[in-house]
Design a protein around this motif. Structure first.
Motif, PDB file in Angstrom:
ATOM      1  N   SER A   1       0.927  -1.061  -0.097  1.00 36.33           N
ATOM      2  CA  SER A   1      -0.037   0.037  -0.199  1.00 36.33           C
ATOM      3  C   SER A   1       0.943   1.263   0.039  1.00 36.33           C
ATOM      4  O   SER A   1       2.082   1.330   0.322  1.00 36.33           O
ATOM      5  CB  SER A   1      -0.878   0.028   1.240  1.00 36.33           C
TER       6      SER A   1
ATOM      7  N   ILE B   1      -9.609  -0.216   1.607  1.00 33.19           N
ATOM      8  CA  ILE B   1      -8.897  -1.233   1.631  1.00 33.19           C
ATOM      9  C   ILE B   1      -9.780  -2.319   2.815  1.00 33.19           C
ATOM     10  O   ILE B   1     -10.210  -1.340   3.936  1.00 33.19           O
ATOM     11  CB  ILE B   1      -7.238  -1.282   2.274  1.00 33.19           C
TER      12      ILE B   1
ATOM     13  N   GLU C   1     -10.908  -9.414   0.991  1.00 38.15           N
ATOM     14  CA  GLU C   1     -10.410  -8.177   1.212  1.00 38.15           C
ATOM     15  C   GLU C   1     -10.032  -7.487   0.094  1.00 38.15           C
ATOM     16  O   GLU C   1      -9.345  -8.233  -0.974  1.00 38.15           O
ATOM     17  CB  GLU C   1      -8.813  -8.360   2.051  1.00 38.15           C
TER      18      GLU C   1
ATOM     19  N   ALA D   1      -8.005  -4.582  -2.171  1.00 41.19           N
ATOM     20  CA  ALA D   1      -6.743  -4.193  -2.248  1.00 41.19           C
ATOM     21  C   ALA D   1      -7.098  -2.537  -2.191  1.00 41.19           C
ATOM     22  O   ALA D   1      -8.091  -2.107  -2.425  1.00 41.19           O
ATOM     23  CB  ALA D   1      -5.937  -4.223  -3.724  1.00 41.19           C
ATOM     24  N   GLU D   2      -6.133  -1.849  -1.945  1.00 44.29           N
ATOM     25  CA  GLU D   2      -6.174  -0.198  -2.054  1.00 44.29           C
ATOM     26  C   GLU D   2      -6.590   0.213  -3.166  1.00 44.29           C
ATOM     27  O   GLU D   2      -6.388  -0.034  -4.329  1.00 44.29           O
ATOM     28  CB  GLU D   2      -4.633   0.271  -1.822  1.00 44.29           C
TER      29      GLU D   2
END
Length: 1133
Positions: free
Chosen positions: A173, A965, A1006, A1008-1009
Motif C-alpha cells: 500500500s 482497503i 479483502e 486491495a488499496e
C-alpha cells in the motif's frame, strides 16, 4: 527538465580550510543571517556532490550487484577510530586522582610535588580540550554517513516503486511505502551515532575495571558486577526492540494507509458521512500502535533511569564491599572511584543500551526494505506508448483537461505504435476527430466500449471473460450468434461518448486492459466528457507550505503536556522529579564528608541510594506515559480536525503534505521527543544539583558559574534563532518528497508508458537534495553549538583545576575532590543539558506543526441540537431559491441565482456543456462549500440542519468510484446496518452477485488499496449497490455509468426506475440518451439554469440549447432521441 527550486547558494564547506572545518567557522555567515531574520529556502547551501541523492543511489545500485540489502559497512569503518577519543575521557579520572592526592598530602615546601601536580592539571586540560574538539568532529562525520545511507535507501525505494506491478501494488500500500520513507529510513540516521558503542562500551569497561583495581583492589568487582548484570539485562531488552519495532511498523503501515485512503477519497467520505466510521477505524489502529510504542517507551525509560541511578548503586556496592573487607579508603581514592564510575556511566548505562536498541531497530528496517524490494515484483516497461487518463503532476486539473494533456503528450511522442485505453471518452467530438486524424498513419490499438469508433477500425476484437469471442471487420459483425449484436445494432454517432474500459463480469480480476489498471481513487479518465465541477477546481492554487516564525509558542508546550494527563498528574511528576534529584544530591553531599562516622555513612548512603533508584525509575515511567499519551491525543485531535475540514482544504494541500504530519511528525512525537524531553529534564536536574553542591562546598566557584551561565544563555539564544528556522525548513522540504511519491504511485503507468522514469527519478532526487540541504544545515549547526558548549566547559574545568592547586592552603581535600569530580561531570552534563534543551525546542516544531492542524477551518457542525425528524424527507422535493455557489471565498461563482423547484418523485436529467455547473450543483446540495441563497428540502432549509443529518438523507453515485482497503462487506456497509441477505440482494440488483460469489472470501474478501483488485466497472457497480442499500428519497447519479458498458447502463436505468420509483432522482450526464426519457431536463449554462422542462417540449423549441445539443449529435442520433422523447411524452399524457 526545468529546475524545481531556485538555484541554491554555494556550499562554503567545499573550499573551507582545515581550521574552518575543525571549528565549523564556515557556518558563521549563515548563523548571522539566521539571527537577524527568518531563513528562507534560498539561504540554504547547496548539497555537496558526494551527498547528492543521484550519486548515492548509484553507489547503492552498484552495491546491489553483490548484496541484496543496504550495507552499513562504510558506517562501521567510520566508527573505528572512536575508541581512541573515549580514551581521553578514561584518563581524566586518573589525572584527577593525582591532583587530589597532591592536595591530600599537601606540603607547601615541596615544589617538586607542586610542579608534578601542575603537569597533571595540564594533562587534564589537554584531555578535556581534545575531547571537546574531536568528539564533535567525529559525530559530524558519522551523522553525515547516516544521512547518506538514508538518502541512498530512499532513492532505491523510489526507484523500486516506479517499477511495481499492479499485482504488487495490491499488496504494497501507499501507506507502507510512505512509512518506509518517513520512519524506517530514519533508523539509519540514528544507528550510525550509536553503533560504535557496541565495542567501545565493553572496551571502556575493561579499562575502567583495571584502573579501579589499581585504586581500591578487589572490591571494585562488586560495583562492576552490578554494571555487568545490568548490561546483560539491557542487552536482552534491547534485542526485544526488534520484535516490537516490527509489530509497531506493521500497525503504522496500516494507520498511514488508512489515513491516505481517507484523504484521497475525501469527497466520497464526506458525502456518505463516513467520517466517524473512519475516525474509529484509524483510532483502533492507533491504539494498537500506541500500545507497542508505550511498551518500548517504558523500556527506554528504564534505560534512562539506570543512567541516572546506576553510578550511585555501583559506588555504594563498591564502598560497602570495601568496608566488609576491612580496607581503608582515602579521599583521593573516593573521588577517583566516583569519577571513573561517572566516566563509565554515559557509555555503559545509556549509549550501549541505546546502541543495542538502535541496531535492533535498524536491522528490522533493513529487513522491511529488503522484503519490500524482493517480495513485490517489478513490472517490465512497456514497449509502446500508452495514452492514459491520469497525469502525475497533480490532482487539481479536470478530467477533460487531463485527457487532452495525456492525448497531446502521446501524439507528440511520435511513436510507431499507440495503445489507447479509452481516452476519447473524456473529450468532445472535435478533439476526438483531431486525434484520429493525427494517428491515422500509425498502428493504433483502441480499447473501448464506444461503439461509434468501430466503423473506422480495420480489425475488431470482441472480448468476454478475458477471451476473444470474435474478430473481424465492422461489416462482418451484424450477424446472428454474436454476443455484441444487440448493442452493435444500436450503434450511432454519439459525439459525447461515455467511458467504459472494463467488463463488469470479470470475477475479481483486473480489467481486460492489462496495460493500465484503475488503481487510484483520484480522477483518471472516468468522466464521460468535459466536466464542469473542475471549472472551479482549476482556480485553486496550491500554496507553499506555511512555516511559523520565532520561538515555539508556549501554547504548543501547554497543549503537548496537558494532552497527555491532567494537571494533577503533571504536578505529581514534578514532585517525583524533585524527590529523585534531592536523594541524588544528598548522596554526593555525604561523599564529600567522608570523615563522618561509619555508622552515619552506613545508614544514610543505602537509604539515599534506594531513594535515587526508586524515584528515578518512577519519574522515567511516568514521563513516558504522559508524553506518549500526548502523542496519541494530539493525533486523534488532528485526525478529527482534518476530517471536519472543508473539501477546499484537500484541494489546496497535496496528499503528501498532509501525510507528512501523520507520518514523520507523529513519529517524532511517538519516539524521539519523549526521549529527548526526559533526557533534558534528567540532565537539567543533575546540572542544578551539581551547581548547587559546587557553590555550597566552594562558594568562589559561583564567580565562574555566573558568567558561564550567561555565556550558555547567549549561545543558546543565538543558536536557536537559526536552528528553529532550519528545522522548520527541514520539515517543510520533507513534504514534497512524500507528495512526489504519492503522485508517482498514482501515475506510475503513465510514467512508464512515456519512458519518463529517469525524469521522475531525477525530480525525486531534486526533492531529496533540497531536503538534504536543510538536514545538513541542521546537523552542522547542532555540531557547531555543541562544540561551543564543550569548549566553554573545558575552559571552566581548566580554571577550576589550576585554581584548586593555587588555593590548596584554603581548601580541604574533600571539597576539592568533590568540586573537581563534579567539574568533570559538568563538562558532560551541562553541554548535554543545553543541547537537549535546544533539541527539545526544535523537535517541538513537530508538535507545533501538528497543533497547526488542530485549528483548521471547519465545515458546519455534523449535527445541531434541533435535528430534523427521522422520517425526513418524506416527499423529497427540492427548492433552490436564488442559489449561488463558489468553492472558495476568492473563487469565481460556478452557480448563479438558481431557482428551480424539483417536485415530488420526479426523475430529472441535468445536462450542459463544459463548465455549465452540473456537478457543482451536487456540491451545493451536499454543502461541500457554503452556498449563497437557500436550498429547501421538504420544507427545511438545509443550512439549519447538521451536515450529517443532510448528507445521510441523500445518496450520490459519484463519477469516481472510491473503494477502501477492507472487506467487500465493509465497503458496502461500513456501519453494519444491513443483513447479509440485503447485501446479496443489492449486489444481485447491479449484476455483481455472480462476480462476488466467485471471489475467494465472497463478502469477506479483502479489497486491495483503492479496490484495485476489481475492474473500474465493478467498482462503479459497488457504488450503485451502496445507493440501493441506503434507500434514500433523493438519489443523485453523477455521470456514474461512464465505467460500465451500454447494456449494463440500460440495466441500471431500469433498476433505478424500479427501486427509486418514489424518490427524486437527479441524473447528471453528458450522454443525452441517458436522460431523454426523464420526466424533466434541466439545462445549465455558465452556472445558470437556462431551461427546465420535459425533453419533448424542449425539443419542440428550435432555439433551445437542449435542441441544439441534440442536433449536434448527428441527424440519425437526433432523430432517435426525438422519437424516444415523443414516445415518453405520449405515455405521460
Amino acid at each position: 527538465m526545468l529546475p524545481v527550486y531556485p538555484e541554491p547558494k554555494h556550499n562554503p564547506l567545499g573550499d573551507a580550510n582545515i581550521c574552518s572545518r575543525l571549528l565549523f567557522w564556515w557556518l558563521t555567515p549563515l548563523l548571522r543571517v539566521g539571527y537577524k531574520r527568518r531563513l528562507e529556502e534560498d539561504d540554504m547551501y547547496s548539497v555537496l556532490p558526494e551527498d547528492r541523492s543521484a550519486h548515492l543511489g548509484k553507489k547503492v545500485s552498484r552495491a546491489e550487484k553483490d548484496a541484496q540489502e543496504p550495507s552499513l559497512t562504510k558506517a562501521i569503518i567510520k566508527c573505528y577510530w572512536k575508541p581512541y577519543l573515549e580514551g581521553t575521557r578514561i584518563v581524566q579520572p586518573v589525572l584527577l586522582g593525582k591532583i587530589i592526592s597532591y592536595l591530600e598530602y599537601y606540603d607547601p615546601s615541596d615544589s617538586a610535588a607542586f610542579r608534578e601536580a601542575l603537569a597533571y592539571a595540564a594533562g587534564l586540560s589537554a584531555c578535556v580540550l581534545t575531547w571537546a574538539f574531536l568528539h564533535h568532529l567525529y559525530f559530524y562525520h558519522i551523522q553525515r554517513v547516516g544521512m547518506r545511507l538514508r538518502v541512498a535507501v530512499c532513492h532505491m525505494i523510489y526507484r523500486k516503486a516506479l517499477r511495481l506491478s499492479n499485482l504488487a501494488m495490491r499488496e504494497a500500500s501507499t501507506g507502507q511505502i510512505v512509512n518506509l520513507l518517513s520512519n524506517d529510513v530514519n533508523r539509519f540516521d540514528q544507528v550510525t551515532m550509536f553503533l560504535h558503542f557496541l565495542w567501545v562500551g565493553p572496551l571502556q569497561t575493561v579499562v575502567v575495571t583495571a584502573l579501579l583495581w589499581m585504586e581500591v583492589g578487589i572490591s571494585c568487582l562488586a560495583g562492576m558486577a552490578v554494571l555487568i548484570l545490568l548490561l546483560l539485562l539491557q542487552s536482552c531488552i534491547g534485542k526485544s526492540f526488534s520484535s516490537r519495532r516490527s509489530k509497531t511498523a506493521a500497525y503504522t503501515d496500516d494507520r498511514i494507509r488508512s489515513v491516505s485512503e481517507v484523504i484521497t477519497g475525501i469527497r466520497t467520505v464526506k458525502m456518505y458521512t463516513w467520517e466517524k466510521s473512519f475516525a474509529d477505524l484509524i483510532a483502533r489502529l492507533r491504539r494498537k500502535e500506541i500500545s507497542k510504542i508505550l511498551t518500548s517507551s517504558y523500556l527506554r525509560g528504564l534505560n534512562l533511569a539506570s543512567f541516572f541511578a546506576l553510578s550511585k548503586i555501583m559506588i555504594f556496592v563498591t564502598f560497602f564491599a570495601n568496608a566488609l573487607l576491612g580496607n581503608v579508603i582515602t579521599a583521593s581514592q573516593v573521588f577517583v572511584v566516583v569519577t571513573l564510575f561517572e566516566a563509565l556511566r554515559l557509555t555503559g548505562t545509556l549509549h550501549l543500551p541505546m546502541a543495542v536498541e538502535k541496531v535492533s531497530e535498524a536491522v528490522v528496517s533493513i529487513q522491511r526494505v529488503k522484503v519490500w524490494r524482493t517480495h513485490f515484483k517489478s513490472c517490465p516497461f512497456p514497449l509502446f506508448y500508452l495514452c492514459v487518463g491520469f497525469v502525475a503532476f497533480g490532482g487539481w486539473g479536470s478530467n477533460w483537461q487531463k485527457a487532452r494533456i495525456s492525448l497531446a503528450r502521446a501524439v507528440y511522442q511520435d511513436a510507431d505504435i499507440y495503445l489507447l485505453d479509452d481516452p476519447l471518452s473524456a473529450v468532445d467530438a472535435g478533439v476526438s476527430r483531431c486525434i484520429r486524424q493525427a494517428l491515422h498513419e500509425k498502428i493504433t490499438i483502441l480499447v473501448t466500449h464506444q461503439l461509434q469508433y468501430l466503423k473506422d477500425a480495420s480489425q475488431i476484437l470482441i472480448l468476454k471473460d478475458g477471451k476473444i469471442m470474435k474478430k473481424g471487420t465492422f461489416a462482418e459483425f451484424p450477424k446472428p450468434g454474436v454476443d455484441f449484436e444487440d448493442i452493435l445494432l444500436k450503434t450511432n454517432e454519439e459525439a459525447e461518448p461515455s467511458r467504459v474500459p472494463d467488463s463488469p463480469t470479470l470475477r475479481g480480476q483486473p480489467s481486460e486492459s492489462s496495460v493500465q489498471p484503475q488503481e487510484s481513487p483520484r480522477p483518471s479518465l472516468e468522466d464521460a466528457a468535459p466536466e464542469d465541477q473542475d471549472t472551479e477546481t482549476i482556480q485553486v492554487t496550491l500554496s507553499l507550505e506555511s512555516r511559523s516564525e520565532g520561538k515555539v509558542d508556549f501554547k504548543a508546550y501547554k497543549d503537548y503536556f496537558t494532552a497527555g494527563a491532567h494537571w494533577n498528574i503533571i504536578i505529581l511528576l514534578i514532585l517525583v522529579n524533585i524527590a529523585a534529584q534531592v536523594s541524588y544530591v544528598l548522596q554526593d553531599w555525604w561523599l564529600s564528608s567522608w570523615q563522618r562516622p561509619c555508622a552515619e555513612r552506613c545508614f544514610f548512603v543505602p537509604v539515599l541510594t534506594a531513594g535515587t533508584v526508586l524515584f528515578g525509575i518512577s519519574r522515567s515511567l511516568l514521563m513516558f506515559y504522559i508524553l506518549v499519551n500526548s502523542s496519541q491525543t494530539l493525533h486523534k485531535q488532528m485526525l478529527e480536525s482534518v476530517l471536519r475540514a472543508p473539501v477546499l482544504f484537500f484541494d489546496r494541500h497535496p496528499t503528501g503534505r498532509i501525510l507528512n504530519r501523520f507520518s514523520k511528525d507523529t513519529g517524532h512525537m511517538d519516539d524521539l521527543l519523549p526521549q529527548i524531553i526526559q533526557d533534558f529534564v534528567q540532565t537539567f536536574l543533575l546540572v542544578m544539583g551539581v551547581v548547587g553542591i559546587m557553590v555550597v562546598v566552594i562558594p568562589w566557584t559561583a564567580i565562574l558559574l555566573i558568567p558561564l551561565g550567561i555565556i550558555f544563555f547567549v549561545l543558546r539564544r543565538y543558536f536557536l534563532e537559526t536552528s528553529r528556522d532550519v528545522k522548520r525548513l527541514e520539515c517543510a522540504t520533507r513534504s514534497p518528497v512524500f507528495s512526489h511519491l504519492a503522485s508517482s504511485l498514482q501515475g506510475r503507468w503513465t510514467i512508464r508508458a512515456f519512458k519518463a522514469q529517469q525524469r521522475f527519478q531525477e525530480l525525486f532526487d531534486t526533492h531529496q537534495d533540497l531536503h538534504s540541504e536543510a538536514w545538513f544545515l541542521f546537523l552542522t549547526t547542532s555540531r557547531w553549538f555543541a562544540l561551543c558548549l564543550d569548549a566553554v566547559c573545558a575552559i571552566f574545568v581548566i580554571v577550576v583545576a589550576f585554581a584548586s592547586l593555587f588555593l590548596a592552603e584554603t581548601l580541604n581535600v574533600g571539597q576539592v575532590g568533590l568540586v573537581l569530580s563534579l567539574a568533570l561531570t559538568f563538562t558532560v552534563m551541562v553541554p548535554r543539558c543545553v543541547r537537549q534543551s535546544a533539541e527539545a525546542e526544535t523537535m517541538m516544531i513537530s508538535v507545533e506543526r501538528v497543533t497547526e492542524y488542530l485549528d483548521l477551518e471547519k465545515e458546519a457542525p455534523w449535527e445541531y441540537k434541533h435535528r430534523p425528524p427521522p422520517s425526513w424527507p418524506q416527499q423529497g422535493d427540492i427548492d433552490f431559491s436564488n442559489v449561488s455557489f463558489r468553492y472558495s471565498s476568492d473563487g469565481p461563482l460556478v452557480l448563479k441565482d438558481l431557482i428551480p423547484l424539483i417536485d415530488l418523485r420526479k426523475k430529472v436529467g441535468i445536462v450542459g456543456r463544459t463548465g455549465a455547473g452540473k456537478s457543482s450543483l451536487v456540491s451545493a446540495l451536499f454543502r461541500l462549500s457554503r452556498p449563497k441563497g437557500e436550498i429547501w428540502i421538504d420544507g427545511i432549509w438545509t443550512a439549519t440542519i447538521g451536515l450529517h443529518d443532510l448528507r445521510k438523507k441523500m445518496t450520490v453515485v459519484p463519477q469516481e468510484p472510491v473503494l477502501f482497503i477492507g472487506t467487500m462487506r465493509k465497503n458496502l456497509d461500513p456501519f453494519n446496518e444491513h443483513t447479509d441477505e440485503e447485501l446479496w440482494n443489492a449486489l444481485e440488483e447491479v449484476q455483481l452477485k455472480e462476480a462476488v460469489e466467485g471471489l475467494p472470501g465472497r463478502l469477506n474478501t479483502e479489497l486491495a488499496e483503492s479496490g484495485s483488485n476489481l475492474s473500474a466497472g465493478q467498482r462503479q457497480l459497488v457504488s450503485f449497490a451502496r445507493a440501493i442499500l441506503r434507500k434514500n428519497q433523493i438519489l443523485i447519479i453523477d455521470k456514474a455509468t461512464s465505467n460500465v458498458d451500454t447494456r449494463t447502463d440500460e440495466l441500471i436505468k431500469k433498476k433505478v426506475r424500479e427501486k427509486f420509483a418514489q424518490s427524486i432522482v437527479l441524473t447528471i450526464t453528458n450522454r443525452l440518451r441517458t436522460v431523454i426519457d426523464s420526466e424533466s431536463v434541466m439545462v445549465l449554462d455558465s452556472g445558470r439554469r437556462v431551461e427546465f422542462s420535459r425533453p419533448y417540449k424542449l425539443l419542440q423549441n428550435r432555439n433551445s440549447l437542449f435542441y441544439k445539443m441534440v442536433q449536434h449529435l448527428g441527424e440519425a442520433e437526433a432523430a432517435a432521441l426525438t422519437e424516444t422523447a415523443t414516445q415518453v411524452s405520449s405515455r405521460e399524457f
